[in-house]
Design a protein around this motif. Sequence first.
Motif, PDB file in Angstrom:
ATOM      1  N   LYS A  18      -5.563   6.797   6.162  1.00 17.69           N
ATOM      2  CA  LYS A  18      -6.694   6.156   6.757  1.00 17.69           C
ATOM      3  C   LYS A  18      -7.763   6.932   6.577  1.00 17.69           C
ATOM      4  CE  LYS A  18      -3.824   3.795  10.338  1.00 17.69           C
ATOM      5  NZ  LYS A  18      -3.501   3.715  11.650  1.00 17.69           N
ATOM      6  N   ARG A  19      -7.886   8.393   6.494  1.00 15.51           N
ATOM      7  CA  ARG A  19      -8.936   9.023   6.280  1.00 15.51           C
ATOM      8  C   ARG A  19      -9.505   8.990   4.901  1.00 15.51           C
ATOM      9  NH1 ARG A  19     -10.721  13.640   4.033  1.00 15.51           N
ATOM     10  NH2 ARG A  19      -8.751  14.133   3.061  1.00 15.51           N
ATOM     11  N   ILE A  20      -8.659   8.642   3.931  1.00 14.57           N
ATOM     12  CA  ILE A  20      -9.206   8.501   2.600  1.00 14.57           C
ATOM     13  C   ILE A  20      -9.354   7.025   2.239  1.00 14.57           C
ATOM     14  CG2 ILE A  20      -8.188  10.725   1.703  1.00 14.57           C
ATOM     15  CD1 ILE A  20      -5.964   9.240   0.532  1.00 14.57           C
ATOM     16  N   GLY A  21      -9.080   6.108   3.201  1.00 14.49           N
ATOM     17  CA  GLY A  21      -9.733   4.598   3.068  1.00 14.49           C
ATOM     18  C   GLY A  21      -8.801   3.599   3.212  1.00 14.49           C
ATOM     19  N   SER A  34      10.028  12.812   9.529  1.00 12.11           N
ATOM     20  CA  SER A  34      10.210  12.639  10.883  1.00 12.11           C
ATOM     21  C   SER A  34       8.905  11.609  11.068  1.00 12.11           C
ATOM     22  CB  SER A  34       9.844  13.936  11.862  1.00 12.11           C
ATOM     23  OG  SER A  34       8.591  14.291  11.681  1.00 12.11           O
ATOM     24  N   GLU A  35       9.182  10.984  12.267  1.00 12.88           N
ATOM     25  CA  GLU A  35       8.250   9.768  12.738  1.00 12.88           C
ATOM     26  C   GLU A  35       6.806  10.483  12.825  1.00 12.88           C
ATOM     27  OE1 GLU A  35       8.763   7.357  15.720  1.00 12.88           O
ATOM     28  OE2 GLU A  35      10.969   6.949  15.046  1.00 12.88           O
ATOM     29  N   GLY A  36       6.797  12.050  13.400  1.00 14.79           N
ATOM     30  CA  GLY A  36       5.508  12.593  13.611  1.00 14.79           C
ATOM     31  C   GLY A  36       4.944  12.885  12.160  1.00 14.79           C
ATOM     32  N   GLU A  37       5.725  13.239  11.013  1.00 18.92           N
ATOM     33  CA  GLU A  37       5.037  13.508   9.900  1.00 18.92           C
ATOM     34  C   GLU A  37       4.687  12.461   9.296  1.00 18.92           C
ATOM     35  OE1 GLU A  37       7.863  17.441   8.647  1.00 18.92           O
ATOM     36  OE2 GLU A  37       8.909  15.488   8.507  1.00 18.92           O
ATOM     37  N   LEU A  38       5.290  11.273   9.483  1.00 15.43           N
ATOM     38  CA  LEU A  38       4.948   9.876   8.908  1.00 15.43           C
ATOM     39  C   LEU A  38       3.758   9.472   9.423  1.00 15.43           C
ATOM     40  CD1 LEU A  38       8.319   7.747   8.924  1.00 15.43           C
ATOM     41  CD2 LEU A  38       7.465   8.968   6.766  1.00 15.43           C
ATOM     42  N   ASP A  39       3.609   9.724  10.729  1.00 14.36           N
ATOM     43  CA  ASP A  39       2.240   9.372  11.454  1.00 14.36           C
ATOM     44  C   ASP A  39       1.028  10.323  10.937  1.00 14.36           C
ATOM     45  OD1 ASP A  39       0.784   8.046  13.708  1.00 14.36           O
ATOM     46  OD2 ASP A  39       0.594  10.002  14.427  1.00 14.36           O
ATOM     47  N   LEU A  40       1.315  11.420  10.585  1.00 15.21           N
ATOM     48  CA  LEU A  40       0.075  12.381   9.942  1.00 15.21           C
ATOM     49  C   LEU A  40       0.108  12.016   8.424  1.00 15.21           C
ATOM     50  CD1 LEU A  40       1.559  15.898  10.834  1.00 15.21           C
ATOM     51  CD2 LEU A  40      -0.354  14.916  11.771  1.00 15.21           C
ATOM     52  N   VAL A  41       1.028  11.594   7.512  1.00 16.95           N
ATOM     53  CA  VAL A  41       0.710  10.814   6.445  1.00 16.95           C
ATOM     54  C   VAL A  41      -0.187   9.661   6.393  1.00 16.95           C
ATOM     55  CG1 VAL A  41       1.551   9.955   4.457  1.00 16.95           C
ATOM     56  CG2 VAL A  41       2.462  11.866   5.530  1.00 16.95           C
ATOM     57  N   HIS A  80       3.808   2.463   2.287  1.00 17.53           N
ATOM     58  CA  HIS A  80       4.002   1.584   0.898  1.00 17.53           C
ATOM     59  C   HIS A  80       2.831   0.757   0.642  1.00 17.53           C
ATOM     60  CE1 HIS A  80       7.579   3.556  -0.356  1.00 17.53           C
ATOM     61  NE2 HIS A  80       8.108   3.498   0.892  1.00 17.53           N
ATOM     62  N   VAL A  81       2.344   0.060   1.786  1.00 16.64           N
ATOM     63  CA  VAL A  81       1.279  -1.008   1.704  1.00 16.64           C
ATOM     64  C   VAL A  81       0.193   0.002   1.487  1.00 16.64           C
ATOM     65  CG1 VAL A  81      -0.158  -2.315   3.038  1.00 16.64           C
ATOM     66  CG2 VAL A  81       2.350  -2.629   3.468  1.00 16.64           C
ATOM     67  N   GLY A  82      -0.225   1.312   2.069  1.00 10.25           N
ATOM     68  CA  GLY A  82      -1.370   2.059   1.884  1.00 10.25           C
ATOM     69  C   GLY A  82      -1.256   2.559   0.704  1.00 10.25           C
ATOM     70  N   ARG A  83      -0.207   2.990  -0.024  1.00  7.67           N
ATOM     71  CA  ARG A  83      -0.063   3.415  -1.400  1.00  7.67           C
ATOM     72  C   ARG A  83      -0.590   2.199  -2.389  1.00  7.67           C
ATOM     73  NH1 ARG A  83       5.688   4.535  -4.345  1.00  7.67           N
ATOM     74  NH2 ARG A  83       4.934   4.720  -6.289  1.00  7.67           N
ATOM     75  N   LYS A  84      -0.211   1.030  -2.186  1.00  7.27           N
ATOM     76  CA  LYS A  84      -0.451   0.087  -2.987  1.00  7.27           C
ATOM     77  C   LYS A  84      -1.916  -0.285  -2.884  1.00  7.27           C
ATOM     78  CE  LYS A  84       0.523  -4.606  -4.049  1.00  7.27           C
ATOM     79  NZ  LYS A  84       1.184  -5.921  -3.718  1.00  7.27           N
ATOM     80  N   GLN A  85      -2.603  -0.453  -1.756  1.00 10.18           N
ATOM     81  CA  GLN A  85      -4.109  -0.504  -1.107  1.00 10.18           C
ATOM     82  C   GLN A  85      -4.824   0.453  -1.868  1.00 10.18           C
ATOM     83  OE1 GLN A  85      -6.478  -0.254   2.546  1.00 10.18           O
ATOM     84  NE2 GLN A  85      -5.255  -2.292   2.705  1.00 10.18           N
ATOM     85  N   LEU A  86      -4.433   1.789  -1.948  1.00 10.88           N
ATOM     86  CA  LEU A  86      -5.111   2.715  -2.496  1.00 10.88           C
ATOM     87  C   LEU A  86      -5.002   2.999  -3.622  1.00 10.88           C
ATOM     88  CD1 LEU A  86      -4.675   5.696   0.374  1.00 10.88           C
ATOM     89  CD2 LEU A  86      -6.823   4.195   0.138  1.00 10.88           C
ATOM     90  N   GLY A  87      -4.073   2.308  -4.412  1.00 13.15           N
ATOM     91  CA  GLY A  87      -3.879   2.510  -5.994  1.00 13.15           C
ATOM     92  C   GLY A  87      -3.280   3.888  -6.354  1.00 13.15           C
ATOM     93  N   LEU A  88      -2.523   4.296  -5.419  1.00 12.04           N
ATOM     94  CA  LEU A  88      -1.583   5.640  -5.860  1.00 12.04           C
ATOM     95  C   LEU A  88      -0.495   5.524  -6.690  1.00 12.04           C
ATOM     96  CD1 LEU A  88      -1.847   7.289  -2.077  1.00 12.04           C
ATOM     97  CD2 LEU A  88      -3.434   7.986  -3.923  1.00 12.04           C
ATOM     98  N   ALA A  95       2.506  13.881  -4.120  1.00  7.79           N
ATOM     99  CA  ALA A  95       1.645  14.821  -4.031  1.00  7.79           C
ATOM    100  C   ALA A  95       1.021  14.850  -2.475  1.00  7.79           C
ATOM    101  CB  ALA A  95       0.532  14.909  -5.103  1.00  7.79           C
ATOM    102  N   LEU A  96       0.559  13.627  -2.199  1.00  7.46           N
ATOM    103  CA  LEU A  96      -0.232  13.541  -0.755  1.00  7.46           C
ATOM    104  C   LEU A  96       1.309  13.732   0.272  1.00  7.46           C
ATOM    105  CD1 LEU A  96      -2.301  12.204   1.068  1.00  7.46           C
ATOM    106  CD2 LEU A  96      -0.953   9.933   0.967  1.00  7.46           C
ATOM    107  N   LEU A  97       2.457  13.350  -0.180  1.00  8.26           N
ATOM    108  CA  LEU A  97       3.260  13.669   1.088  1.00  8.26           C
ATOM    109  C   LEU A  97       3.640  15.151   1.111  1.00  8.26           C
ATOM    110  CD1 LEU A  97       6.203  10.901   0.223  1.00  8.26           C
ATOM    111  CD2 LEU A  97       4.735  11.179   2.419  1.00  8.26           C
TER     112      LEU A  97
END
Length: 145
Positions: A67-70, A55-62, A25-33, A40-42
Amino acid sequence: MKQKRTSRRPVRHDSNREGMVRKLHVGRKQLGLEDADYRALLQRVTGKTSSTQCSEGELDLVLKEMKRIGFKTSRPSGKPWVRKVYALWDEMGPLLRTGGTREALRAYVLRMTKVSAPEFLDERTACKVIEGLKAWQKRLEDGRV
């Protein structure tokens, strides 16, 4: 006297999962999504449209994709005065010519205190910086700068 046995299940703490969801959620706010973009990203990364379904593994992938997009993660300081300095600076950011970059904040702190970054301020010196930022913010809002 005989003790009565109770069957207790171990308490499961999902603190890692909860922390990962908070980071999302912090990333979502920081990226302005917007909500639709976030979902759509999820969907693209996990095939699911809600972080509660992941799952935790899927959350890690997200998180890795964000991070890859900024998305830039940082650990918050344990010192409340440092968090206050950053909070004031973030509020002032849109009003500043620099846009409120971290480098500009470091330069301001260095000019005021001869300390290279807010993280290295002691409480007394940080109060000086905080009061200076408050006065500067008031001048910006009043249009006097």
